[in-house]
Design an enzyme around this catalytic site. Structure first.
Site, mmCIF file in Angstrom:
data_model
loop_
_atom_site.group_PDB
_atom_site.id
_atom_site.type_symbol
_atom_site.label_atom_id
_atom_site.label_comp_id
_atom_site.label_asym_id
_atom_site.label_seq_id
_atom_site.Cartn_x
_atom_site.Cartn_y
_atom_site.Cartn_z
ATOM 1 N N ASP A 28 -6.431 6.828 -17.053
ATOM 2 C CA ASP A 28 -5.816 6.674 -15.733
ATOM 3 C C ASP A 28 -6.659 7.283 -14.613
ATOM 4 O OD1 ASP A 28 -3.632 6.108 -13.870
ATOM 5 O OD2 ASP A 28 -3.174 8.239 -13.943
ATOM 6 N N GLN A 60 -4.569 -1.952 -14.792
ATOM 7 C CA GLN A 60 -3.732 -1.120 -13.928
ATOM 8 C C GLN A 60 -3.687 -1.705 -12.521
ATOM 9 O OE1 GLN A 60 -4.770 2.992 -12.061
ATOM 10 N NE2 GLN A 60 -3.628 3.464 -13.927
ATOM 11 N N SER A 108 -1.079 5.249 -8.913
ATOM 12 C CA SER A 108 -0.899 4.261 -9.970
ATOM 13 C C SER A 108 0.520 3.711 -9.921
ATOM 14 C CB SER A 108 -1.144 4.899 -11.347
ATOM 15 O OG SER A 108 -2.412 5.493 -11.415
#
Length: 285
Positions: free
Chosen positions: A203, A277, A227
């Site tokens: 991430d 993502q 995110s």
């Protein structure tokens, strides 16, 4: 944040509260909200704790709902959706202050043989020739160098280049970034530990690739970056404490959101995982 591989392993270890109910600890951090990779990795481990070890995670799909509070633990509530002969599915709700902050659905599969093919790894410089991210911050004149070295010391990250600098020109793909990453230390031989450590690291840099064509960074003044969702497909076993190439690109940015896709290759060219993502990339100027 964890300053070593041992501290990362300790952060990702969960306390069992009851059947299918776990509590995740928080690190010593100056961050104002919980790092998304942390909650994703802890949720994956919670799901795995309720699954037969003969089944290995092959995918996860998740949404970040609210910023996490770094001052209190996170509660992970696992729902057993399915236990089949080949696959098992779990849904995990991460909660703080009585409200969900993150949802994850993970699928697990019993090992089996099947068709095999994969993309070839791009031709890139070795990790030893990459630029350390702390050095890159210093070259930018960024004030975040000390914060990077304090918060992310558990990871070794080396930049290979972006579509603006260091990578071959490709006008058809204007938003690309490649990095070598590994856990900065040695993990055990437990495959789940490597999946969780990789999920934690996965991430960290993706949304940076969505900003490459625009001449700004996630730490640039006026940027609001977060995110929104995160998905991982685990293709083949690999070690998170050995170098892996994060081959990232962003096919689209619009409406204040950027989409990032990444292929993950081991140093010997094995395609180990694929990550996707979408995140908020809002510039408030």
């Amino acid at each position: 944040m964890p300053a070593s591989a041992d501290e990362l392993v300790a952060l990702l270890d969960l306390e069992t509260l009851d059947d299918d109910l776990f509590r995740g600890r928080q690190p010593d951090t100056s961050l104002q909200r919980v790092f998304g990779g942390q909650v994703a990795a802890q949720a994956l481990l919670a799901a795995a704790r309720t699954t037969d070890p003969a089944y290995v995670a092959h995918s996860l799909h998740s949404y970040f709902l609210r910023p996490g509070d770094t001052s209190v633990p996170i509660i992970y509530d696992v729902e057993r959706l399915r236990d089949g002969r080949s696959f098992g599915t779990r849904r995990v709700a991460a909660r703080q202050h009585g409200r969900p902050i993150y949802f994850l659905t993970a699928n697990f599969q019993r090992a089996e043989d099947g068709f095999e093919h994969q993309d070839a790894m791009p031709d890139v410089i070795p990790p030893e020739e990459g630029i350390d991210l702390g050095a890159m911050f210093r070259a930018r004149g960024s004030g975040n160098t000390e914060e990077w070295e304090r918060e992310w010391a558990a990871l070794d990250v080396r930049s290979v280049g972006t579509s603006r600098s260091g990578l071959p020109e490709d006008p058809a793909r204007p938003a690309r970034a490649r990095l070598w990453i590994r856990v900065n230390g040695e993990l055990s031989d437990d495959p789940l530990q490597h999946l969780a450590a990789f999920t934690y690291a996965s991430d960290m840099t993706l949304l940076g690739s969505t900003l490459v064509p625009h001449g700004v960074h996630v730490t640039s003044p006026g940027m609001q970056v977060a995110s929104l969702d995160h998905s991982v497909w685990f293709h083949r076993p690999f070690r998170a404490d050995a170098w892996w190439l994060y081959d990232q690109e962003s096919p689209s940015a619009s409406g204040g959101r950027g989409l990032a896709l990444a292929r993950v290759f081991t140093q010997d060219g094995v395609l180990a995982a694929t990550v996707a993502q979408e995140g908020l990339i809002r510039h408030r100027g």
